[in-house]
Motif scaffolding. Sequence first.
Motif, PDB file in Angstrom:
ATOM      1  N   ARG A  60       7.631 -11.768 -22.606  1.00 43.73           N
ATOM      2  CA  ARG A  60       6.718 -12.918 -22.613  1.00 43.73           C
ATOM      3  C   ARG A  60       6.169 -13.180 -24.011  1.00 43.73           C
ATOM      4  O   ARG A  60       5.844 -14.308 -24.353  1.00 43.73           O
ATOM      5  CB  ARG A  60       5.571 -12.678 -21.634  1.00 43.73           C
ATOM      6  CG  ARG A  60       6.008 -12.705 -20.181  1.00 43.73           C
ATOM      7  CD  ARG A  60       4.894 -12.298 -19.239  1.00 43.73           C
ATOM      8  NE  ARG A  60       5.341 -12.336 -17.852  1.00 43.73           N
ATOM      9  CZ  ARG A  60       4.907 -11.531 -16.908  1.00 43.73           C
ATOM     10  NH1 ARG A  60       3.979 -10.610 -17.185  1.00 43.73           N
ATOM     11  NH2 ARG A  60       5.379 -11.622 -15.688  1.00 43.73           N
ATOM     12  N   LEU A  61       6.076 -12.129 -24.813  1.00 44.54           N
ATOM     13  CA  LEU A  61       5.549 -12.257 -26.176  1.00 44.54           C
ATOM     14  C   LEU A  61       6.631 -12.525 -27.212  1.00 44.54           C
ATOM     15  O   LEU A  61       6.426 -13.292 -28.154  1.00 44.54           O
ATOM     16  CB  LEU A  61       4.823 -10.974 -26.588  1.00 44.54           C
ATOM     17  CG  LEU A  61       3.524 -10.642 -25.890  1.00 44.54           C
ATOM     18  CD1 LEU A  61       3.063  -9.254 -26.305  1.00 44.54           C
ATOM     19  CD2 LEU A  61       2.466 -11.678 -26.226  1.00 44.54           C
ATOM     20  N   HIS A  62       7.773 -11.850 -27.065  1.00 48.88           N
ATOM     21  CA  HIS A  62       8.765 -11.820 -28.147  1.00 48.88           C
ATOM     22  C   HIS A  62      10.155 -12.303 -27.763  1.00 48.88           C
ATOM     23  O   HIS A  62      11.079 -12.173 -28.556  1.00 48.88           O
ATOM     24  CB  HIS A  62       8.877 -10.386 -28.696  1.00 48.88           C
ATOM     25  CG  HIS A  62       7.579  -9.843 -29.158  1.00 48.88           C
ATOM     26  ND1 HIS A  62       6.887 -10.333 -30.244  1.00 48.88           N
ATOM     27  CD2 HIS A  62       6.806  -8.839 -28.652  1.00 48.88           C
ATOM     28  CE1 HIS A  62       5.773  -9.655 -30.412  1.00 48.88           C
ATOM     29  NE2 HIS A  62       5.683  -8.750 -29.454  1.00 48.88           N
ATOM     30  N   HIS A  63      10.343 -12.816 -26.603  1.00 55.46           N
ATOM     31  CA  HIS A  63      11.613 -13.355 -26.120  1.00 55.46           C
ATOM     32  C   HIS A  63      12.771 -12.388 -26.371  1.00 55.46           C
ATOM     33  O   HIS A  63      13.631 -12.603 -27.230  1.00 55.46           O
ATOM     34  CB  HIS A  63      11.909 -14.721 -26.754  1.00 55.46           C
ATOM     35  CG  HIS A  63      13.052 -15.420 -26.090  1.00 55.46           C
ATOM     36  ND1 HIS A  63      12.934 -15.981 -24.846  1.00 55.46           N
ATOM     37  CD2 HIS A  63      14.328 -15.620 -26.477  1.00 55.46           C
ATOM     38  CE1 HIS A  63      14.092 -16.502 -24.497  1.00 55.46           C
ATOM     39  NE2 HIS A  63      14.955 -16.295 -25.468  1.00 55.46           N
ATOM     40  N   LEU A  64      12.780 -11.316 -25.603  1.00 60.96           N
ATOM     41  CA  LEU A  64      13.838 -10.306 -25.693  1.00 60.96           C
ATOM     42  C   LEU A  64      15.104 -10.726 -24.954  1.00 60.96           C
ATOM     43  O   LEU A  64      16.194 -10.275 -25.294  1.00 60.96           O
ATOM     44  CB  LEU A  64      13.343  -8.977 -25.110  1.00 60.96           C
ATOM     45  CG  LEU A  64      12.070  -8.390 -25.702  1.00 60.96           C
ATOM     46  CD1 LEU A  64      11.667  -7.134 -24.935  1.00 60.96           C
ATOM     47  CD2 LEU A  64      12.265  -8.107 -27.180  1.00 60.96           C
ATOM     48  N   TYR A  65      14.945 -11.554 -23.925  1.00 57.25           N
ATOM     49  CA  TYR A  65      16.094 -11.991 -23.130  1.00 57.25           C
ATOM     50  C   TYR A  65      15.799 -13.372 -22.554  1.00 57.25           C
ATOM     51  O   TYR A  65      14.646 -13.785 -22.434  1.00 57.25           O
ATOM     52  CB  TYR A  65      16.412 -10.989 -22.013  1.00 57.25           C
ATOM     53  CG  TYR A  65      15.247 -10.647 -21.109  1.00 57.25           C
ATOM     54  CD1 TYR A  65      14.920 -11.425 -20.004  1.00 57.25           C
ATOM     55  CD2 TYR A  65      14.465  -9.516 -21.359  1.00 57.25           C
ATOM     56  CE1 TYR A  65      13.855 -11.104 -19.181  1.00 57.25           C
ATOM     57  CE2 TYR A  65      13.395  -9.186 -20.531  1.00 57.25           C
ATOM     58  CZ  TYR A  65      13.101  -9.983 -19.446  1.00 57.25           C
ATOM     59  OH  TYR A  65      12.050  -9.668 -18.632  1.00 57.25           O
ATOM     60  N   ASP A  66      16.868 -14.112 -22.219  1.00 60.06           N
ATOM     61  CA  ASP A  66      16.731 -15.440 -21.627  1.00 60.06           C
ATOM     62  C   ASP A  66      16.599 -15.395 -20.110  1.00 60.06           C
ATOM     63  O   ASP A  66      15.887 -16.194 -19.520  1.00 60.06           O
ATOM     64  CB  ASP A  66      17.951 -16.314 -21.974  1.00 60.06           C
ATOM     65  CG  ASP A  66      18.000 -16.660 -23.455  1.00 60.06           C
ATOM     66  OD1 ASP A  66      16.940 -16.957 -24.035  1.00 60.06           O
ATOM     67  OD2 ASP A  66      19.101 -16.616 -24.025  1.00 60.06           O
ATOM     68  N   ASP A  67      17.321 -14.465 -19.497  1.00 63.03           N
ATOM     69  CA  ASP A  67      17.393 -14.390 -18.048  1.00 63.03           C
ATOM     70  C   ASP A  67      17.222 -12.924 -17.637  1.00 63.03           C
ATOM     71  O   ASP A  67      17.857 -12.051 -18.233  1.00 63.03           O
ATOM     72  CB  ASP A  67      18.764 -14.904 -17.598  1.00 63.03           C
ATOM     73  CG  ASP A  67      18.907 -15.010 -16.101  1.00 63.03           C
ATOM     74  OD1 ASP A  67      18.546 -14.045 -15.392  1.00 63.03           O
ATOM     75  OD2 ASP A  67      19.397 -16.055 -15.628  1.00 63.03           O
TER      76      ASP A  67
END
Length: 199
Positions: free
Chosen positions: A149-156
């Motif tokens: 939610r903070l750092h966009h580690l994955y799209d799905d």
Amino acid sequence: AYRGGAPSTGDDFSTLAAWLYSAGGRATVAPDYLGLGTGPGTHPYVDTASSVSASVDALRAARQAAAQHGRTLTRDVHVTGFSQGGQVAMAVGRELSRGVDRHLRVRSLAPVAGPYDIAGQELPAIFDGRIDDSSAVYYLSYFLTAQNRLHHLYDDPREVYREPYASTVETLFDNDHTEQEIAKGLAPNIRALLTDEWT
């Protein structure tokens, strides 16, 4: 993970600990971290900046409240915390020693059982079995969900979690589910939880 277990709800171990410290004659604060208690949003689990900010803000509010009641507090701050609170205690101590607020100075620091070295100790222990399966699955799921939610580690979520967990794990960590509800909805072990790319 459950907003109802935060200090402001008066329903958590941290509230009892604050009362015990207060009973010893100290002015005591037990801050809610962002997204927990009565605050909006979701909790950014193990996000140092937001947890330090919430803690320092609580200390500042305590000084103002004391003054409104004719009390004067010293600059000395004794900081402790357990688990995530241990990690936050270390970070609050660091910021106080750096002068984050001229009215506050760290006098003592007692962090307990915190995730101090996630990359060097926590993650290897999760994957080599030193941390029991239920704890490993719980904390890694919470950490990945919050950090995404903070750092966009994955799209799905399906990139990280295997089904059926990919469809539910992010919902479980919305801070409205109790720890028991979350634990029931999680995988039995890391191999069943994570995709091959994430193990």
